[in-house]
Design a protein around this motif. Sequence first.
Motif, PDB file in Angstrom:
ATOM      1  N   ASP A  10       0.854  -1.191   0.000  1.00 13.22           N
ATOM      2  CA  ASP A  10       0.000   0.000   0.000  1.00 13.22           C
ATOM      3  C   ASP A  10       0.887   1.237   0.000  1.00 13.22           C
ATOM      4  OD1 ASP A  10      -2.178   1.642   0.041  1.00 13.22           O
ATOM      5  OD2 ASP A  10      -2.596   1.400   2.178  1.00 13.22           O
ATOM      6  N   GLY A  11       1.571   1.440  -1.118  1.00 15.68           N
ATOM      7  CA  GLY A  11       2.416   2.608  -1.277  1.00 15.68           C
ATOM      8  C   GLY A  11       1.895   3.453  -2.420  1.00 15.68           C
ATOM      9  N   LEU A  12       2.799   3.933  -3.272  1.00 15.50           N
ATOM     10  CA  LEU A  12       2.362   4.644  -4.462  1.00 15.50           C
ATOM     11  C   LEU A  12       1.657   3.697  -5.428  1.00 15.50           C
ATOM     12  CD1 LEU A  12       5.492   6.899  -5.131  1.00 15.50           C
ATOM     13  CD2 LEU A  12       3.359   7.499  -3.969  1.00 15.50           C
ATOM     14  N   HIS A  13       2.005   2.412  -5.334  1.00 17.68           N
ATOM     15  CA  HIS A  13       1.303   1.360  -6.068  1.00 17.68           C
ATOM     16  C   HIS A  13       0.637   0.447  -5.044  1.00 17.68           C
ATOM     17  CE1 HIS A  13       4.816   2.602  -8.475  1.00 17.68           C
ATOM     18  NE2 HIS A  13       4.037   2.425  -9.527  1.00 17.68           N
ATOM     19  N   ARG A  14      -0.427  -0.223  -5.455  1.00 19.21           N
ATOM     20  CA  ARG A  14      -1.116  -1.140  -4.552  1.00 19.21           C
ATOM     21  C   ARG A  14      -1.183  -2.538  -5.159  1.00 19.21           C
ATOM     22  NH1 ARG A  14      -6.332   2.421  -2.398  1.00 19.21           N
ATOM     23  NH2 ARG A  14      -5.114   4.002  -1.263  1.00 19.21           N
ATOM     24  N   THR A  15      -0.941  -3.521  -4.312  1.00 22.25           N
ATOM     25  CA  THR A  15      -1.108  -4.913  -4.709  1.00 22.25           C
ATOM     26  C   THR A  15      -1.834  -5.630  -3.584  1.00 22.25           C
ATOM     27  OG1 THR A  15       0.947  -5.733  -3.716  1.00 22.25           O
ATOM     28  CG2 THR A  15       1.088  -4.846  -5.947  1.00 22.25           C
ATOM     29  N   ALA A  16      -2.439  -6.756  -3.902  1.00 26.32           N
ATOM     30  CA  ALA A  16      -3.141  -7.543  -2.892  1.00 26.32           C
ATOM     31  C   ALA A  16      -2.894  -9.018  -3.156  1.00 26.32           C
ATOM     32  CB  ALA A  16      -4.641  -7.245  -2.901  1.00 26.32           C
ATOM     33  N   GLY A  17      -2.557  -9.735  -2.099  1.00 22.94           N
ATOM     34  CA  GLY A  17      -2.392 -11.180  -2.211  1.00 22.94           C
ATOM     35  C   GLY A  17      -1.001 -11.580  -2.680  1.00 22.94           C
ATOM     36  N   PRO A  18      -0.751 -12.871  -2.760  1.00 25.83           N
ATOM     37  CA  PRO A  18       0.546 -13.371  -3.225  1.00 25.83           C
ATOM     38  C   PRO A  18       0.620 -13.378  -4.745  1.00 25.83           C
ATOM     39  CG  PRO A  18      -0.868 -15.208  -2.694  1.00 25.83           C
ATOM     40  CD  PRO A  18      -1.655 -13.965  -2.353  1.00 25.83           C
ATOM     41  N   LEU A  19       1.815 -13.600  -5.251  1.00 28.53           N
ATOM     42  CA  LEU A  19       2.017 -13.755  -6.681  1.00 28.53           C
ATOM     43  C   LEU A  19       1.480 -15.125  -7.112  1.00 28.53           C
ATOM     44  CD1 LEU A  19       3.380 -11.949  -8.833  1.00 28.53           C
ATOM     45  CD2 LEU A  19       5.414 -13.386  -8.618  1.00 28.53           C
ATOM     46  N   THR A  20       1.117 -15.257  -8.371  1.00 32.80           N
ATOM     47  CA  THR A  20       0.595 -16.524  -8.886  1.00 32.80           C
ATOM     48  C   THR A  20       1.687 -17.421  -9.438  1.00 32.80           C
ATOM     49  OG1 THR A  20       0.157 -15.442 -11.009  1.00 32.80           O
ATOM     50  CG2 THR A  20      -1.658 -15.531  -9.426  1.00 32.80           C
ATOM     51  N   VAL A  21       2.945 -17.008  -9.264  1.00 35.93           N
ATOM     52  CA  VAL A  21       4.104 -17.781  -9.725  1.00 35.93           C
ATOM     53  C   VAL A  21       4.997 -18.057  -8.527  1.00 35.93           C
ATOM     54  CG1 VAL A  21       6.115 -17.816 -11.259  1.00 35.93           C
ATOM     55  CG2 VAL A  21       4.013 -16.652 -11.980  1.00 35.93           C
ATOM     56  N   PRO A  22       5.401 -19.307  -8.286  1.00 40.45           N
ATOM     57  CA  PRO A  22       6.306 -19.577  -7.169  1.00 40.45           C
ATOM     58  C   PRO A  22       7.655 -18.890  -7.361  1.00 40.45           C
ATOM     59  CG  PRO A  22       5.333 -21.613  -8.016  1.00 40.45           C
ATOM     60  CD  PRO A  22       5.021 -20.533  -8.998  1.00 40.45           C
ATOM     61  N   GLU A  23       8.312 -18.629  -6.269  1.00 41.58           N
ATOM     62  CA  GLU A  23       9.663 -18.076  -6.300  1.00 41.58           C
ATOM     63  C   GLU A  23      10.585 -19.016  -7.083  1.00 41.58           C
ATOM     64  OE1 GLU A  23      12.689 -16.315  -2.916  1.00 41.58           O
ATOM     65  OE2 GLU A  23      11.589 -18.163  -2.498  1.00 41.58           O
ATOM     66  N   PRO A  24      11.529 -18.501  -7.865  1.00 37.81           N
ATOM     67  CA  PRO A  24      12.452 -19.375  -8.599  1.00 37.81           C
ATOM     68  C   PRO A  24      13.237 -20.285  -7.657  1.00 37.81           C
ATOM     69  CG  PRO A  24      12.588 -17.126  -9.430  1.00 37.81           C
ATOM     70  CD  PRO A  24      11.751 -17.072  -8.185  1.00 37.81           C
ATOM     71  N   PRO A  25      13.586 -21.483  -8.108  1.00 41.87           N
ATOM     72  CA  PRO A  25      14.346 -22.410  -7.258  1.00 41.87           C
ATOM     73  C   PRO A  25      15.663 -21.829  -6.767  1.00 41.87           C
ATOM     74  CG  PRO A  25      13.505 -23.545  -9.193  1.00 41.87           C
ATOM     75  CD  PRO A  25      13.234 -22.090  -9.402  1.00 41.87           C
ATOM     76  N   ALA A  26      16.297 -20.963  -7.572  1.00 42.02           N
ATOM     77  CA  ALA A  26      17.581 -20.380  -7.188  1.00 42.02           C
ATOM     78  C   ALA A  26      17.433 -19.273  -6.163  1.00 42.02           C
ATOM     79  CB  ALA A  26      18.307 -19.843  -8.421  1.00 42.02           C
ATOM     80  N   GLY A  27      16.202 -18.868  -5.859  1.00 38.70           N
ATOM     81  CA  GLY A  27      15.981 -17.799  -4.899  1.00 38.70           C
ATOM     82  C   GLY A  27      15.582 -16.499  -5.574  1.00 38.70           C
ATOM     83  N   ALA A  28      15.549 -15.443  -4.789  1.00 33.46           N
ATOM     84  CA  ALA A  28      15.094 -14.149  -5.284  1.00 33.46           C
ATOM     85  C   ALA A  28      15.976 -13.645  -6.418  1.00 33.46           C
ATOM     86  CB  ALA A  28      15.095 -13.139  -4.142  1.00 33.46           C
ATOM     87  N   SER A  29      15.360 -13.010  -7.411  1.00 31.19           N
ATOM     88  CA  SER A  29      16.102 -12.423  -8.519  1.00 31.19           C
ATOM     89  C   SER A  29      16.797 -11.147  -8.054  1.00 31.19           C
ATOM     90  CB  SER A  29      15.153 -12.092  -9.678  1.00 31.19           C
ATOM     91  OG  SER A  29      14.473 -13.246 -10.119  1.00 31.19           O
ATOM     92  N   VAL A  30      17.900 -10.834  -8.703  1.00 38.11           N
ATOM     93  CA  VAL A  30      18.612  -9.601  -8.404  1.00 38.11           C
ATOM     94  C   VAL A  30      17.753  -8.402  -8.791  1.00 38.11           C
ATOM     95  CG1 VAL A  30      20.549  -8.150  -9.162  1.00 38.11           C
ATOM     96  CG2 VAL A  30      20.918 -10.551  -8.568  1.00 38.11           C
ATOM     97  N   THR A  31      17.715  -7.394  -7.925  1.00 36.05           N
ATOM     98  CA  THR A  31      17.100  -6.113  -8.269  1.00 36.05           C
ATOM     99  C   THR A  31      18.213  -5.079  -8.378  1.00 36.05           C
ATOM    100  OG1 THR A  31      16.713  -5.567  -5.931  1.00 36.05           O
ATOM    101  CG2 THR A  31      14.927  -6.652  -7.127  1.00 36.05           C
ATOM    102  N   ALA A  32      18.187  -4.307  -9.454  1.00 39.24           N
ATOM    103  CA  ALA A  32      19.237  -3.318  -9.694  1.00 39.24           C
ATOM    104  C   ALA A  32      18.618  -1.968 -10.014  1.00 39.24           C
ATOM    105  CB  ALA A  32      20.147  -3.784 -10.828  1.00 39.24           C
TER     106      ALA A  32
END
Length: 309
Positions: A170-192
């Motif tokens: 609930d910031g400048l953008h809003r989302t609700a609920g979890p993502l419909t795709v599981p997290e990748p097996p290697a873990g979180a993707s890099v954010t840059a």
Amino acid sequence: MSIPFLSLALDGPQLVELLADDAAIRRWDELPSAFSVLGVERVDGSGAREATVDASVAAAILAGRTTRARFLVAASPTRDHPYNLARRVASLGHLSRGRSGVIFGDHDPYAPAGDPWTTTDVGFTRGEQIADALRAVRALEQSWPYESVVGDLDTGIFVQSNLIRHVDHDGLHRTAGPLTVPEPPAGASVTAWLATDRVPAIPGDETDLVIGAGGAVRIVDADAAEAWSGEASDGGGLLLLRGASRLHARGTARRGRVAGRPDAPGGRRAVAAGPGPVRPVPSRRRPGRLSPAPTPCGPLTAIDPGPSR
């Protein structure tokens, strides 16, 4: 003298040229670079090109045709809602087996004017808007933990749903609920984050990697790279080449050896930049990673795709 890491930034025409040439893709895949930025003109403020391709589409194709190359995909939260961005980021993490990440920056020149996704009339800067989208994407990608997918035939339990978290951002953008795709097996993707004059760098704990002013990656124009002395800045880090008229990366003995970096503390790979929180889910503090780790190498050789078409 510290040995820097070489990374490449590819704009629209270079991506189009790369995707059309199987031999160039093979040579790009074999480069001992730390990573490539796909669709750099979408985040560096340099403007539209005469040809382009969606960076996430290019990444999906390249993920299936390579085994080593690591890449960051340019994201545009003024065109795509953070929820859709998170689905693309997670899907690419699966397709690439942990070799992909996402990079945010200046306004996408191909996106329509205006901002359809923010939910407040309160004034905010471009940097604040992108940082908010980045937090939402990072939290959403980790909302459905990979370890929750158990597929237990004996009990009939496919997913341990109690491990899935709602990300009600609930910031400048809003989302609700979890993502419909599981997290990748290697873990979180890099954010840059690519810092520009209009969109300065955000605090280091907001993202895994900052490129540009104030970041771990120094930006050098590839056409002027021969003037580079080979010395790393700020005690070492990554060197990003961009602006080449042709898809190439050239190393010389005078410029020094370009090397990969061993795994960093905390399990992250070549783009480790200090631990960052997962927001707004403080109980899951997983920094992003790129796999596999770059290996030490000698000078880069040219990857000239041949005459421009």
